[in-house]
Structures are given as C-alpha cells and as structure tokens.
Design a protein around this motif. Structure first.
Motif, PDB file in Angstrom:
ATOM      1  N   GLY A 306      19.290  86.715  34.539  1.00 17.10           N
ATOM      2  CA  GLY A 306      19.836  86.974  33.807  1.00 17.10           C
ATOM      3  C   GLY A 306      21.575  85.590  34.524  1.00 17.10           C
ATOM      4  O   GLY A 306      21.749  85.706  36.236  1.00 17.10           O
ATOM      5  N   ARG A 307      21.631  84.947  34.407  1.00 11.51           N
ATOM      6  CA  ARG A 307      22.642  83.894  35.630  1.00 11.51           C
ATOM      7  C   ARG A 307      23.334  83.037  35.200  1.00 11.51           C
ATOM      8  O   ARG A 307      23.654  83.240  33.216  1.00 11.51           O
ATOM      9  CB  ARG A 307      22.083  82.847  36.385  1.00 11.51           C
ATOM     10  CG  ARG A 307      20.946  82.061  35.904  1.00 11.51           C
ATOM     11  CD  ARG A 307      20.108  81.118  36.644  1.00 11.51           C
ATOM     12  NE  ARG A 307      19.453  79.721  35.992  1.00 11.51           N
ATOM     13  CZ  ARG A 307      19.296  78.717  35.524  1.00 11.51           C
ATOM     14  NH1 ARG A 307      20.473  77.923  35.425  1.00 11.51           N
ATOM     15  NH2 ARG A 307      18.657  78.003  35.063  1.00 11.51           N
ATOM     16  N   GLY A 308      24.180  82.132  35.111  1.00  8.74           N
ATOM     17  CA  GLY A 308      25.616  81.940  34.678  1.00  8.74           C
ATOM     18  C   GLY A 308      26.383  82.673  34.713  1.00  8.74           C
ATOM     19  O   GLY A 308      26.596  83.608  35.203  1.00  8.74           O
ATOM     20  N   SER A 309      27.193  81.671  34.018  1.00  9.96           N
ATOM     21  CA  SER A 309      29.035  82.324  34.312  1.00  9.96           C
ATOM     22  C   SER A 309      28.834  83.850  33.407  1.00  9.96           C
ATOM     23  O   SER A 309      29.105  84.826  33.804  1.00  9.96           O
ATOM     24  CB  SER A 309      29.721  81.683  32.726  1.00  9.96           C
ATOM     25  OG  SER A 309      29.648  81.895  31.889  1.00  9.96           O
ATOM     26  N   GLY A 310      27.538  84.154  32.353  1.00 11.17           N
ATOM     27  CA  GLY A 310      26.970  85.332  31.947  1.00 11.17           C
ATOM     28  C   GLY A 310      27.083  86.606  32.708  1.00 11.17           C
ATOM     29  O   GLY A 310      27.702  87.799  32.209  1.00 11.17           O
ATOM     30  N   ALA A 311      26.554  86.053  34.068  1.00 12.71           N
ATOM     31  CA  ALA A 311      26.604  87.309  35.475  1.00 12.71           C
ATOM     32  C   ALA A 311      27.913  87.831  35.512  1.00 12.71           C
ATOM     33  O   ALA A 311      28.250  88.874  36.469  1.00 12.71           O
ATOM     34  CB  ALA A 311      25.725  86.452  36.395  1.00 12.71           C
ATOM     35  N   ASN A 312      29.564  87.334  35.316  1.00 14.63           N
ATOM     36  CA  ASN A 312      30.126  87.742  35.949  1.00 14.63           C
ATOM     37  C   ASN A 312      31.001  88.670  34.692  1.00 14.63           C
ATOM     38  O   ASN A 312      31.633  89.937  35.100  1.00 14.63           O
ATOM     39  CB  ASN A 312      31.519  86.624  35.591  1.00 14.63           C
ATOM     40  CG  ASN A 312      31.604  85.502  36.278  1.00 14.63           C
ATOM     41  OD1 ASN A 312      30.783  84.708  36.657  1.00 14.63           O
ATOM     42  ND2 ASN A 312      32.502  84.773  36.629  1.00 14.63           N
ATOM     43  N   SER A 313      30.098  89.175  34.109  1.00 10.47           N
ATOM     44  CA  SER A 313      30.464  90.225  32.090  1.00 10.47           C
ATOM     45  C   SER A 313      29.243  91.610  33.401  1.00 10.47           C
ATOM     46  O   SER A 313      28.690  91.705  33.283  1.00 10.47           O
ATOM     47  CB  SER A 313      29.835  89.888  31.374  1.00 10.47           C
ATOM     48  OG  SER A 313      30.374  91.008  30.210  1.00 10.47           O
ATOM     49  N   ILE A 314      30.448  92.963  33.731  1.00 10.60           N
ATOM     50  CA  ILE A 314      30.374  94.155  33.418  1.00 10.60           C
ATOM     51  C   ILE A 314      29.498  94.786  32.387  1.00 10.60           C
ATOM     52  O   ILE A 314      28.547  95.588  32.467  1.00 10.60           O
ATOM     53  CB  ILE A 314      30.933  94.745  34.186  1.00 10.60           C
ATOM     54  CG1 ILE A 314      30.582  96.124  34.747  1.00 10.60           C
ATOM     55  CG2 ILE A 314      32.138  95.293  32.961  1.00 10.60           C
ATOM     56  CD1 ILE A 314      31.471  96.769  35.060  1.00 10.60           C
ATOM     57  N   VAL A 315      29.699  94.237  31.026  1.00 12.10           N
ATOM     58  CA  VAL A 315      28.848  94.646  29.753  1.00 12.10           C
ATOM     59  C   VAL A 315      27.070  94.276  29.988  1.00 12.10           C
ATOM     60  O   VAL A 315      26.453  94.846  29.778  1.00 12.10           O
ATOM     61  CB  VAL A 315      29.231  93.747  28.767  1.00 12.10           C
ATOM     62  CG1 VAL A 315      28.565  94.553  27.796  1.00 12.10           C
ATOM     63  CG2 VAL A 315      31.457  94.991  28.573  1.00 12.10           C
ATOM     64  N   HIS A 681      26.692  83.053  39.538  1.00 15.22           N
ATOM     65  CA  HIS A 681      25.106  81.697  39.385  1.00 15.22           C
ATOM     66  C   HIS A 681      24.600  82.067  40.433  1.00 15.22           C
ATOM     67  O   HIS A 681      23.637  82.114  40.799  1.00 15.22           O
ATOM     68  CB  HIS A 681      25.720  80.759  38.823  1.00 15.22           C
ATOM     69  CG  HIS A 681      24.515  79.390  38.507  1.00 15.22           C
ATOM     70  ND1 HIS A 681      23.547  79.768  37.474  1.00 15.22           N
ATOM     71  CD2 HIS A 681      23.954  78.586  39.547  1.00 15.22           C
ATOM     72  CE1 HIS A 681      22.832  78.980  37.079  1.00 15.22           C
ATOM     73  NE2 HIS A 681      23.032  78.152  38.325  1.00 15.22           N
ATOM     74  N   SER A 682      25.457  81.547  41.810  1.00 17.76           N
ATOM     75  CA  SER A 682      25.098  81.666  42.849  1.00 17.76           C
ATOM     76  C   SER A 682      24.235  82.882  43.277  1.00 17.76           C
ATOM     77  O   SER A 682      23.472  82.915  44.341  1.00 17.76           O
ATOM     78  CB  SER A 682      26.061  80.933  43.529  1.00 17.76           C
ATOM     79  OG  SER A 682      26.291  79.766  43.449  1.00 17.76           O
ATOM     80  N   ALA A 683      25.123  84.318  42.704  1.00 16.24           N
ATOM     81  CA  ALA A 683      24.908  85.192  43.266  1.00 16.24           C
ATOM     82  C   ALA A 683      23.477  85.891  42.445  1.00 16.24           C
ATOM     83  O   ALA A 683      22.888  86.341  43.575  1.00 16.24           O
ATOM     84  CB  ALA A 683      25.828  86.495  43.320  1.00 16.24           C
ATOM     85  N   SER A 684      23.215  84.728  41.757  1.00 22.77           N
ATOM     86  CA  SER A 684      22.379  85.154  40.493  1.00 22.77           C
ATOM     87  C   SER A 684      20.492  84.694  41.523  1.00 22.77           C
ATOM     88  O   SER A 684      19.820  84.871  41.600  1.00 22.77           O
ATOM     89  CB  SER A 684      22.449  84.757  39.397  1.00 22.77           C
ATOM     90  OG  SER A 684      22.727  85.721  38.450  1.00 22.77           O
ATOM     91  N   TYR A 685      21.104  83.363  41.819  1.00 16.64           N
ATOM     92  CA  TYR A 685      19.797  82.729  42.820  1.00 16.64           C
ATOM     93  C   TYR A 685      19.492  83.262  43.884  1.00 16.64           C
ATOM     94  O   TYR A 685      18.929  83.500  45.053  1.00 16.64           O
ATOM     95  CB  TYR A 685      20.778  81.320  42.916  1.00 16.64           C
ATOM     96  CG  TYR A 685      20.322  80.089  41.987  1.00 16.64           C
ATOM     97  CD1 TYR A 685      19.787  80.909  40.510  1.00 16.64           C
ATOM     98  CD2 TYR A 685      20.091  78.492  42.066  1.00 16.64           C
ATOM     99  CE1 TYR A 685      19.316  79.983  39.330  1.00 16.64           C
ATOM    100  CE2 TYR A 685      19.817  78.037  41.025  1.00 16.64           C
ATOM    101  CZ  TYR A 685      19.524  78.424  40.057  1.00 16.64           C
ATOM    102  OH  TYR A 685      19.087  77.122  39.078  1.00 16.64           O
ATOM    103  N   ALA A 686      20.549  83.473  45.099  1.00 22.82           N
ATOM    104  CA  ALA A 686      20.422  84.239  45.584  1.00 22.82           C
ATOM    105  C   ALA A 686      20.033  85.519  45.838  1.00 22.82           C
ATOM    106  O   ALA A 686      18.718  86.014  46.870  1.00 22.82           O
ATOM    107  CB  ALA A 686      22.002  84.728  46.471  1.00 22.82           C
ATOM    108  N   VAL A 687      19.919  86.390  45.188  1.00 25.54           N
ATOM    109  CA  VAL A 687      19.282  88.020  44.593  1.00 25.54           C
ATOM    110  C   VAL A 687      18.111  87.424  44.768  1.00 25.54           C
ATOM    111  O   VAL A 687      16.917  87.874  45.327  1.00 25.54           O
ATOM    112  CB  VAL A 687      19.813  88.611  43.452  1.00 25.54           C
ATOM    113  CG1 VAL A 687      18.303  89.628  42.977  1.00 25.54           C
ATOM    114  CG2 VAL A 687      20.787  89.248  43.441  1.00 25.54           C
ATOM    115  N   GLU A 688      17.166  86.006  44.215  1.00 25.84           N
ATOM    116  CA  GLU A 688      15.762  85.509  44.295  1.00 25.84           C
ATOM    117  C   GLU A 688      15.324  85.391  44.547  1.00 25.84           C
ATOM    118  O   GLU A 688      14.385  85.078  45.264  1.00 25.84           O
ATOM    119  CB  GLU A 688      16.156  85.274  42.163  1.00 25.84           C
ATOM    120  CG  GLU A 688      14.563  84.157  42.093  1.00 25.84           C
ATOM    121  CD  GLU A 688      14.444  83.097  40.863  1.00 25.84           C
ATOM    122  OE1 GLU A 688      13.929  83.176  40.704  1.00 25.84           O
ATOM    123  OE2 GLU A 688      15.372  83.306  39.890  1.00 25.84           O
TER     124      GLU A 688
END
Length: 1018
Positions: A306-315, A681-688
């Motif tokens: 899950g990436r994009g701005s949605g990953a800003n959400s703690i929910v 989004h960058s953080a999601s990419y970095a994890v992968e």
C-alpha cells in the motif's frame, strides 16, 4: 435547432473540442445545444459545464451508428434517459446484443431517424430528421403524411473549410484508405457547420410543424446532474454510515493493539483524530472496501504494497492496508485527508503482475459487474502516429513514412504533400484517437454504473467507462488504484524459491529485513543493487553512491529527489552537497530550517510543498494542496493555478518577504511539486527496495533467478544473467531433461527456461515439460521426437542451443539424425514412421567444432552469449589500460577502457541529443559514461557490443563517471560456423545446416546488437 452535434470525441469523425463546439454555438445564437457523439457519452459532463458557463441549455444524447451507418439519434429527456442509452450501448459493446435498425422501447428518450432509415411505424417519442437540403423532397406523397413527425436535423461536425478537410483526413484514417478512395457515405455533408439559428428557422418557415416539434424536444429535455456534492461510490460497506464507522473503529483498534500494543497513547490519539476526519468526510466505506480487498489478498497468500498518500494514515497502517508507520516517519495525515480537501484521495495498492488479475476478478465478483468498471482514458494522436497516419492517407510510401517519423520536423522534405501532412498533423495534436483502459483506476458505484456511462470491453476483458479519471473525480467517483509490478513478483517468487531450495521460511515483512540491516546498508552505499526494485537504474545507483546511502531514511529521500524535473532545477545536486557537507550551507529562510531540517532545508516530498506554502507563504492547507495538485498535473484548471500563485505572492508580500525571496521560494516549490513523491509513497518504495536488497544479499542465486523469471526490470535479461554469474551461479543453456518454461535453480546451476528461446512456440515448450513429467526423461533425440509433436525447424532450435547435450553427441551429428528421423515427415504418420520404419544406419566423418561455435548459436537464439563472455569473441587481445576498480584514483585523468554496452539513455539538450551509457569491463564490474553532442557527431553508438572508450574520469561525490571523447566499436571474430577451409571448401557444419533447411529459420533481432548482421543465412 441543433439536435445532432459531434465533438472530437466522435473518434476520427468530429473536429471540434467541447470548448470550441460551445463557443461556436454561442456565436450562432443557440439557446439550447444537444451533444450527440457517436456511440459514446465521453464528453457529456464537460459539455454540461461549458454550456452552463456560456448561458446555453445543455442536452445529452448519442448518435447510434453500426459499422459506420447512421441508425438514429437518441436524445435523453432527463438524466435517467442517459442511463437507458448507456445500457443499450453497453449491451452491444459487452454483452453481445446487436444494435437493431429501429430503436428499442425507451421511456425517457427521444429518437430521431434519418430519412434513409425510417421504420414502418413511429412511436410517440420517435421523429424523422430532415436536413435543410432535403426540404424539396417533402412534396413527395410518401413524405406528406410524415411531416407531423419531422424535426430539423442540422448536424454539426466541423467549423471551417480547414476543419472539413481535417474531417476528411480523419475518415480516411478510420477507414484505413487513401483520401482519393473515400466515398460520400463515409464522410459528413459539407453543410454540417453552425449557421445562425434564425436562418435555420427561416429555411423551414413553410413547415411550422417541423419547427414546433424541434422546439418541443429542446424544451422537454433537461440534463440535471449533481457533481462532487454527491458521492457516486458504493455508499456503505455495511448497511449504514453508522454501521460503517462502528466496524472501521473496531478494526482500527484491533490493528492498533497488534501494531503498537495497548499503552501507546500517541498512536491511540492519532487513530481517534483520523477516525473523526474519516467519518466527517463520509470515507468509512472507502476504507472498509480497501480493507476487504486486502483481507482477500492475505487469505490467498498474495503479497501487496500500500503506497501513495494513503500510507500517511495510521488507520490504514492498523488495517494492514499499508506497512509504513506514520509516527516513525512523522507522516502528514493531512496530505491524504483533511477537512479542507475538496477532491477525494485514493489508495494505491500494488500486487505482483502475476496475481493482479485474481484481485480484479474478486472485486468484480464481490461488488457485482453492474457496479464495477475501470476508468477509461483517451489515447491522443502523438507525433509519430500523426505523421504516419496522415502521411499514409496522402499516399506516401513506407520508406517516406519512416523518414517522417524518425526525423525532426525541420529536417523533412519541403514538398507539397509533406507540407499538407505538417499542416493537418498539427491540427490533430491533442485529438483523442482511441479510448483505452486506465492503468489501475477502478470505480465501484452505488447505483448501476450504466446510470452514468456506457461501458466498453477492451481486449483485457474488464469493462471500462467512457470517461477518464478527471471526469470521474468531477462527477463524484473515488477510484481505487489496483496496480501491478514485477518487483513484488520477484520478492514473492524468491521467498518461495528459498523455501523450496533451502527449506528456510523468510518473513519478508520483518522490519529488520525491510528497513535496517548492516550488510544490506553496505551494498546500498556501494550501489550494488542490480535487480532490486526501484534502485537498480544507473541514475539511482549513482545517486546512492553520491549520498553514501547507508540507511532507510536516506533511501526514502533518494526515492523522491531522483524524480524527473528535480535534477533539472538543481535541487537534487544541492541536496547531495548538503548531505555530504552538512556544515557548509545556509538555510534559505528560517521557516525552511524549522520545518525542513531533516532534509537540510530542501523540499523533498510533496508534503514539504504544503508546509512551505502554509508557513512561508501564508496559504491555507486547502490552497497549498491546490498548488501541489495543479503543479503535478492533477489540477485541471490553469486559471485556478494562476489564482493560487497570485495569492501566494500577495500573501508573501503581506508577511514582509521581498519579491526576489518569494520568487525563489516559488521556483523551488515549482521544481518539486510537479515531480516529487509524497513521503509515505517514497517510504513504501524504500521498504520494497530493502526487501529486494536483503534477498539479493543473502540469497543471490534465488533472487536473480526470480528476477529473470519476472522478466527483469530496468535492464534486459542478458544483464541479469551476467549478475547471476557474478553472484557465483553457473548458468546453463536450456536442456529438454532439466529445464522448465521458466529458469530453474539446481544447487549452483541455473538452467535457462524455454521461455528465452526465440522461435520456440510456448505451446510446444509446455508440451515438452508435461510429457517429461508424465513419462520420464527423454533417453535420446529419437525418443524425444517420438514423444513430442515437433517439426524439423523447432528441433533445430533445440539442437543448436544444446538442449540434447545429455546424449553426448555433437550438434552436427544430432542435426543429421533429426533430418533422417523427420524426412518427409507428416504429423498424421508420426507413429507409423517412427515405429515401423527404422532409421537407416549412417556414419559421419569426424567433425571438428571450433571453440566459439556455441557462442554464436546462443547469440542467434537467445540474443546473448552464455558459454563465454562477449570479450572472448573479440579479434583483439587488448582489454583496457584501466579497470572499474581503479577509477576513483583517476579523477580528472584520461583513461582508455574496453567495455561492453549494457544500456544507454538519450537526453535532449539545447545543443542536441546526449547519451548516458552503462557498461561492464572485462572483470564484469559496472561503470557509467556521458556522451555529449560534439563527441557523438564523430563517435556515435553503433549498436550493442564491445567498444574501446577514451575519456576523462570525473569523480562526483564518491561516484566516478567517464566523459567520453572518442569511442570505436570493436569487431568480433568471424563466425567459425561459416568459415572456409584451406581448400576453399565450405565447412561441413555449414553443409549440414543448409541440408536441414536452415534457410527457413527465422532471423533473431538481437543478433545485430552485439556486432552481427540480423540474418547471415542466405
């Protein structure tokens, strides 16, 4: 009076944009306007807005055509009528129902037939359209009794003579014919342009009933529709808004306990805050639908990101939609969802390219095909397609068309035909050419989706709506982005392969693996990332080395600043400098120091744009987000962007900033807003990326095999095979007893899969494997031919690649044996020939094979060598005076290197095109080069292969590159298979090849890329 108007969304027919159509109508004095594009409602929502802005009453309809022939015009009395028309078109496009000559029984639709297609009886809502030029026909008896059912039919297709010519060209393109061969039936009438409405009324003055009927339709029809004010998505996941909130709250707190434990007050407060905003914006059902899709994915064992701005959400983190902790990275929830945001956000969810279709099928099954569809997109005419298509209808031959499309316009011949191609080609720019499927956007509606749009069925097999994502957003749809990528497929397959080969279970979501591991960090800082998701390209590897990137947070920043546009603004280089010299710069302004300290005062993420707009510029959160969206191409209004820019400058002035300071701040915003990622989004990419890197570091052979099987990433297969060898793997050519369709790993031996053999049918490749599984290994070539339905040409491919080397026989002998077995072969007689007619005994003379014959066979069949290095095939023994391992010691020095080209990228500049090249030296190490236009004029690339390079080493923040001054392609040795012997007689190897019909063998496109002509076999 205009009941039948076409825009350019009547593909390859209309010539007017919606804006121009409405403008022309306004100038003609029209009070009402009916848009009736051919078999589509693509533009009706934009049309409504334009009409209302111009003070014209909008009415929506569709012109129904079948195989190019006009059947009738359907005009909606009200919005439900559009739904009726949509359902009919959808049934035709998707459900196999035919379009009948007469319209179906509509409840809220007027139907207008042309005089060429009048049904025997007319219903109350059905009329006959009469053109002005057809009025003289009304004196005929057969029309006299129908006048009371007639209306004015004045279609609109073009505006000027030039537009009419363009229409003619579009029709020729659509019919794939020359302009001279078009018939009148294939084009519109020459009268289909706007004229003053008064003159139309005057033309029909003798037939007041016709005018009355026309006005009755215009007065009766209405296009009432609410846009964003009413969300069109599925309203509730449960049965009510309250039920959705209860369920979402329960799931969020369960996830909170799992992710953070019971006593994390900061996390709990953040969850409570987000739930309030989600509820206020009626977004609970959207979260729950995404959660439901993820739940199914997890149940199936699929991996997702899950990436994009949605990953800003703690929910979303607590619901396991995303795997990025917003607290750890101080992520900005307002970037995803805030009370001021007027446009709906969406989640971006990635799956493996192998599993995405299963997810899509679940969504369509779970929520119903009547309620689910992909967003559409308009594919516009582009430069090459314009010149080729327009040139073709003017009759230009293929050779001239190739010249037109491969050269810049200023270099084209200046003859009359080419001038016409240019003239009308320019008019086609931005014209839609065809409708296609949006890459990932899914709509899930509350009402049947045909209430809003007709559906089309592209080859992919999932229906699409007839408008794009911008219109979807305008009219109140919140899309779900369901994406696929090969990186996840690689990770998933590697984990499975490790389990199979080593019986080790890898929890790839372990944060130790995905964020911080000592050896991985060393690889990262050295740019040893070939094959790893998002961080393997030459540019990214160079950036990692310049930053000495040795931790997760630096990689997160690197993932954003590598984006195009940022480098051009100079901000990427400034970030690199400040990262390497944190005590040698000054902050642009105290606001930048206070809010962007983590990134040295440089805007790296989209959130930073909002922060600087708010704290430096004094804009509201909403205006800051509008600025970001407009600059990223997501805002559709240039006027709105200019308004927000003006507000920014005015607000900065009120805050006491100088004009120069404000202009520089705005320039920095501009350089990042359009291209940077949001931080989540960058953080999601970095994890992968880290997950990929971990697998590459500790399980290199399993990882590289999976990269190859997922068809790689930035580079071609040859590079990944080279990397496999560098990792200690022993790469073997396909074998009928050891290979599968994909590449397989046996200890340290990697057997290439049949999928890599050019010329081998997929069906045959699978049959070879299935037969081997059913009845055991093949014992000989004869046994193989007896069991596999295969022809001589396919057998030859397998022989030449060495797939029968287990027999111990040379290829020459196997070729003769295959020829003897399959002589006069007929499939229906396979069993008879092989069982009842034994092969005649034969004896070959002793055949000598040259050292590199296998390598040249591999080049033809695979496109690259496996059995040796390309350097081994060179005529020269020289291997360079400097190697990659020495480059850091040669800063500002001239070096001569021998290298093999693995990739190149062209970059337009003011002085012409320049290239960046990536190479390997004889030791297999990678390095990069820059080739400027002045050098390329004399020393250009000559295809793939080995080159001798002369250039100057430039070490830039720990990363060496070579600026090439000269280069020359090095010749390979003559192909030993076709060499002459001392007595000028052909090698027996060639005689055998010719004898077994090698002339019918297909050419292999990759062969020329490493120094060989495409097809030597004559």
């Amino acid at each position: 009076m205009f009941l039948n108007c076409h825009s350019f969304h009547s593909l390859r027919y209309g010539t007017l944009s919606i804006k121009e159509l409405v403008k022309q109508a306004q100038e003609s004095g029209a009070q009402e306007l009916v848009l009736t594009d051919i078999n589509t409602i693509t533009a009706i929502y934009d049309f409504k807005k334009e009409c209302e802005d111009a003070g014209i009453k909008p009415i929506a309809g569709v012109e129904i055509r079948k195989e190019g022939r006009l059947l009738y015009v359907a005009i909606a009395k009200e919005f439900s009528g559009i739904g009726e028309i949509n359902q009919m078109i959808t049934d035709y496009n998707c459900n196999g129902k035919d379009l009948t000559e007469a319209a179906p029984q509509f409840a809220n639709v007027f139907v207008i037939y042309p005089k060429e297609n009048i049904p025997e009886t007319l219903r109350e809502n059905e009329f006959i359209g009469i053109r002005e030029e057809e009025l003289t026909l009304l004196i005929r008896t057969e029309y006299q009794n129908l006048i009371h059912k007639m209306v004015v039919l004045h279609p609109i297709t073009f505006a000027t003579k030039k537009d009419y010519n363009l229409h003619y060209i579009l029709r020729a393109i659509d019919n794939n014919t020359l302009l001279s061969k078009l018939t009148e039936d294939e084009t519109c009438h020459k009268t289909e342009y706007f004229k003053r409405e008064r003159s139309l009324r005057d033309a029909f003055y003798q037939y007041p009933e016709i005018i009355k009927n026309t006005q009755h339709i215009l007065n009766t029809c209405h296009f009432e529709f609410s846009y964003r004010n009413q969300i069109k998505n599925k309203q509730h996941y449960t049965r009510s808004k309250e039920g959705d909130l209860r369920m979402l709250t329960k799931l969020a707190y369960l996830g909170l306990k799992k992710r953070y434990g019971l006593d994390h007050e900061i996390a709990r407060a953040r969850v409570e805050k987000e739930l309030q905003v989600i509820d206020h914006l009626n977004f609970s059902s959207y979260f729950l639908i995404v959660w439901d899709i993820i739940r199914y994915s997890n149940r199936m064992g699929f991996m997702h990101v899950g990436r994009g701005s949605g990953a800003n959400s703690i929910v979303s983190f607590c619901l396991e939609i995303t795997d990025i902790c917003p607290l750890e990275l101080d992520l900005y929830f307002e970037r995803f969802l805030n009370l001021n945001r007027k446009t709906p956000p969406d989640f971006d969810i990635d799956w493996s390219w192998q599993e995405r279709d299963a997810i899509l099928q679940y969504i369509f099954d779970r929520y119903g095909k009547e309620h689910v569809a992909f967003c559409g997109t308009n594919v516009e005419f582009k430069y090459k397609s314009i010149l080729r298509e327009v040139g073709k209808v003017f009759g230009l031959p293929k050779e001239e068309l190739d010249e037109l499309t491969n050269q810049r316009m200023e270099l084209h011949d200046k003859n009359l035909v080419v001038e016409h191609v240019h003239k009308y080609g320019k008019l086609l720019e931005k014209f839609p050419n065809q409708r296609s499927m949006h890459a990932c956007g899914i709509l899930i509606s509350e009402e049947p989706i045909t209430h809003f749009t007709a559906l089309e069925m592209p080859p992919k097999g999932f229906p699409i709506v007839q408008f794009d994502m911008n219109v979807a957003e305008d009219i109140g749809f919140e899309k779900f982005d369901i994406l696929s990528q090969r990186g996840l497929g690689t990770i998933n397959d590697t984990v499975k392969l490790i389990k199979k080969t080593r019986n080790i279970e890898i929890d790839i979501r372990d944060t130790f693996i995905s964020k911080d591991e000592e050896v991985c960090n060393e690889y990262l800082a050295q740019g040893r990332t070939i094959g790893c998701f998002y961080i393997e390209s030459p540019a990214m590897r160079g950036l990692l080395r310049r930053l000495k990137c040795d931790n997760y947070k630096i990689l997160v920043a690197a993932s954003s600043i590598i984006r195009p546009g940022v480098a051009q603004s100079g901000m990427m280089r400034e970030y690199i400098f400040r990262h390497n010299h944190p005590d040698q710069f000054e902050y642009f302004h105290s606001v930048f120091e206070e809010h962007l300290k983590e990134t040295y005062g440089i805007m790296v993420y989209q959130e930073d744009v909002i922060k600087i707009s708010q704290y430096f510029g004094g804009l509201s959160l909403a205006d800051g987000d509008i600025l970001r969206r407009a600059m990223s191409g997501k805002g559709r209004s240039i006027e709105k962007l200019q308004e927000v820019k003006a507000n920014f400058f005015e607000s900065c002035k009120r805050k006491g900033h100088s004009l120069e300071l404000t202009a520089e701040a705005y320039r920095q915003i501009e350089s990042f807003a359009g291209y940077s990622f949001c931080k989540a989004h960058s953080a999601s990419y970095a994890v992968e990326s880290y997950q990929s890197l971990y697998l590459k570091v500790y399980y290199p052979l399993e990882f590289m095999v999976s990269v190859i099987n997922n068809m790689g990433g930035f580079y071609r297969t040859e590079v990944y095979i080279h990397e496999t060898k560098m990792s200690g793997g022993i790469v073997c050519n396909p074998c009928v007893n050891a290979s599968d369709f994909q590449t397989t790993l046996h200890g340290k031996e990697i057997y290439l899969g049949f999928m890599h053999l050019q010329g081998l049918e997929t069906r045959i490749a699978h049959f070879i494997i299935e037969e081997r599984i059913r009845n055991g290994d093949y014992q000989s070539l004869e046994d193989f031919i007896r069991r596999v339905p295969i022809g001589i040409e396919t057998v030859q491919i397998l022989i030449f690649i060495g797939a029968f080397r287990f027999t111990g026989k040379q290829k020459n002998e196997l070729l003769v044996e295959a020829r003897m077995l399959l002589v006069n072969f007929k499939p229906e007689n396979r069993g008879l020939m092989l069982i009842e007619e034994p092969v005649k005994e034969y004896k070959l003379p002793q055949l000598k094979r040259e050292t590199f014959e296998d390598a040249f066979d591999e080049i033809e069949i695979l496109g690259f060598t496996v059995s040796c290095s390309p350097f081994d095939l060179l005529q020269i023994k020289y291997r360079g005076s400097v190697f990659v391992k020495d480059l850091l010691q040669h800063h500002k020095k001239e070096v001569k290197m021998l290298a093999y080209l693995i990739s190149r990228k062209h970059v337009p500049t003011k002085k012409g095109t320049m290239y960046f090249g990536t190479w390997i030296d004889v030791n297999g190490d990678y390095f990069d080069t820059a080739h400027f236009p002045d050098s390329l004029e004399k020393y250009n690339f000559q295809g793939g292969g080995c080159y001798l390079l002369l250039g100057t080493v430039e070490v830039d923040f720990h990363f060496p590159t070579i600026t090439v001054a000269k280069m020359a392609k090095m010749p390979f040795i003559p192909d030993p298979r076709y060499a002459y012997d001392k007595d000028k007689q052909y090698d027996i190897h060639r005689q055998i090849k010719e004898d077994v019909s090698m002339t019918n063998r297909p050419p292999y496109p990759q062969a020329h890329e490493i120094g060989l002509p495409r097809n030597r076999l004559k």
